[in-house]
Design an enzyme around this catalytic site. Sequence first.
Site, mmCIF file in Angstrom:
data_model
loop_
_atom_site.group_PDB
_atom_site.id
_atom_site.type_symbol
_atom_site.label_atom_id
_atom_site.label_comp_id
_atom_site.label_asym_id
_atom_site.label_seq_id
_atom_site.Cartn_x
_atom_site.Cartn_y
_atom_site.Cartn_z
ATOM 1 N N SER A 172 1.141 -1.345 0.021
ATOM 2 C CA SER A 172 -0.075 -0.041 -0.164
ATOM 3 C C SER A 172 0.687 1.126 -0.240
ATOM 4 O O SER A 172 0.759 2.200 0.812
ATOM 5 C CB SER A 172 -1.030 -0.184 1.283
ATOM 6 O OG SER A 172 -1.533 -0.916 1.207
ATOM 7 N N ASP A 291 -7.902 -1.228 -1.905
ATOM 8 C CA ASP A 291 -9.757 -0.587 -2.443
ATOM 9 C C ASP A 291 -10.318 -0.725 -2.647
ATOM 10 O O ASP A 291 -11.503 -0.968 -3.437
ATOM 11 C CB ASP A 291 -9.934 0.684 -1.292
ATOM 12 C CG ASP A 291 -8.805 0.575 0.544
ATOM 13 O OD1 ASP A 291 -8.537 -0.143 0.735
ATOM 14 O OD2 ASP A 291 -9.035 1.125 0.532
HETATM 15 O O1 LIG Z 1 -3.680 4.740 5.215
HETATM 16 C C1 LIG Z 1 -4.977 4.721 4.713
HETATM 17 O O2 LIG Z 1 -5.061 5.945 4.373
HETATM 18 C C2 LIG Z 1 -5.249 4.099 4.518
HETATM 19 C C3 LIG Z 1 -4.543 2.054 3.791
HETATM 20 C C4 LIG Z 1 -5.106 1.469 3.150
HETATM 21 O O3 LIG Z 1 -4.476 0.476 4.197
HETATM 22 P P1 LIG Z 1 -3.021 -1.682 4.027
HETATM 23 O O4 LIG Z 1 -2.516 -0.115 4.686
HETATM 24 O O5 LIG Z 1 -3.412 -1.593 5.785
HETATM 25 O O6 LIG Z 1 -3.355 -1.821 3.466
HETATM 26 C C5 LIG Z 1 -6.186 1.493 2.854
HETATM 27 O O7 LIG Z 1 -6.589 0.121 2.692
HETATM 28 C C6 LIG Z 1 -7.167 1.865 3.501
HETATM 29 O O8 LIG Z 1 -8.781 1.745 3.346
HETATM 30 C C7 LIG Z 1 -6.448 3.088 4.129
HETATM 31 C C1 LIG Z 2 -9.671 -0.883 4.709
HETATM 32 C C2 LIG Z 2 -10.358 0.245 4.835
HETATM 33 O O1 LIG Z 2 -10.398 1.392 5.849
HETATM 34 P P1 LIG Z 2 -9.571 1.179 7.369
HETATM 35 O O2 LIG Z 2 -8.600 0.102 7.320
HETATM 36 O O3 LIG Z 2 -9.404 2.495 8.151
HETATM 37 O O4 LIG Z 2 -10.599 0.661 8.187
HETATM 38 C C3 LIG Z 2 -11.718 0.697 3.582
HETATM 39 O O5 LIG Z 2 -12.102 1.832 4.145
HETATM 40 O O6 LIG Z 2 -11.635 0.161 2.649
#
Ligand SMILES: O=C(O)C1=C[C@@H](OP(=O)(O)O)[C@@H](O)[C@H](O)C1
Ligand SMILES: C=C(OP(=O)(O)O)C(=O)O
Length: 404
Positions: A172, A291
Amino acid sequence: MTRQLSALQSQNELEWQISGSKSESNRLLILQAFYPQIKIANLSNSNDTQVLKKALQNSSNIADVGHAGTAMRFLAAYFASQATAEVFLTGSQRMQERPIKILVEALRNLGAKIEYAKQEGFPPLVIKPAALTKSKVSLPANISSQYISALLLIAPRQKNGLQIGLTQTVTSLPYIEMTLNLLQQLGAKINFQNNTISVDYLKEPIKNNFQVEPDWSSASYFYSLAALSKTANISLPGFLKNSLQGDMQVAEIYKQLGVKTSFTETGIRLKKQAANNYPKNLELDLSNTPDLAQTIAVSCLGLNISCNLKGLHTLKIKETDRLQALKTELEKFGAKVNITSDSLQLLPAEKLVENVQVETYQDHRMAMAFAPLAVKTSIYIQNPEVVKKSFPDFWKALAAAGIR
Ligand SMILES: O=C(O)C1=C[C@@H](OP(=O)(O)O)[C@@H](O)[C@H](O)C1
Ligand SMILES: C=C(OP(=O)(O)O)C(=O)O
């Protein structure tokens, strides 16, 4: 509650103002807690942002973030860096199953005193007053980028800044880059080289006014709607060509599914192109954009094309086990789905099963990803209110596009 969806038309004309990015909003709220002179315009109206805001304003020593992963991770680091009063940081039942050990270990190594109130490695956390005396730490970066963003957000407030070493393959990544970009805009000196990130102490920000961009992850559902419709003309104001959000990749991905994006003076316009050259099999690595996985899988089901999605190793620890949830729900429509711990292969249905009841598993993205399928067949979405986690107006927007 269940919501029955069917399309009034198969051409979609819509203009919809999508709220601010929840990822940008939640980062800026933490930074604002450190630097109160910061002003934030177009803050997300998502529940995840509301809970974070409330926890930061709350004078009690109990903070409950519900299902909000970013709020849980960012607040764990924020409260650990405060060293004032003991805080009990908790969340929903599912939040108590989402791992946080890597972040807690990193914070402990910096000097924090954190205990697990129930199960080792998982929230709730008891965060006790203690100074963060160290400035160097290293942690695995292959489970969740949120642990790294959480540390980065407190870094400019540490006397000696922070040096963060990332081990394992970084997942990510665009979310880490978003955090770094915001820190840079704030005036913090940062350096990211060879898997080591350093952030210097920042006394005063050089920029006080921040404008949150609209949320690209929320926009993804309109890409799916456009892809599944015969014709579509969807205007989404406020989106910019240079976004901090990795999920703007959705525009490139949906080109392959017949959706053309134009950047206009006011935002973006999505149009459906003549559908004659879909890929036979859509192959994507989504480790930078986890996502988008559910949205894309459902679009492929509706378009009757197969897909092979990789880089999905983080999906099991999100709002639900999204790999299992996708398999179960996609197969109700007649598709064949194979999952591994980090991939999903979909072989579409010969004919979509009608009137399927889609379970949403307390996951907003399950509801929103499946909803556009209503263009192709009548479906039922269970617990439709889950959308409020990131997109409270979602059903209104869909109704405005002719899906009731
Ligand atoms: O830093 C963020 O705002 C996010 C990071 C992602 O999570 P991961 O790093 O756990 O994949 C994503 O899936 C999440 O919806 C938001
Ligand atoms: C993974 C998500 O959010 P969070 O991890 O912040 O709960 C999301 O919004 O798809």
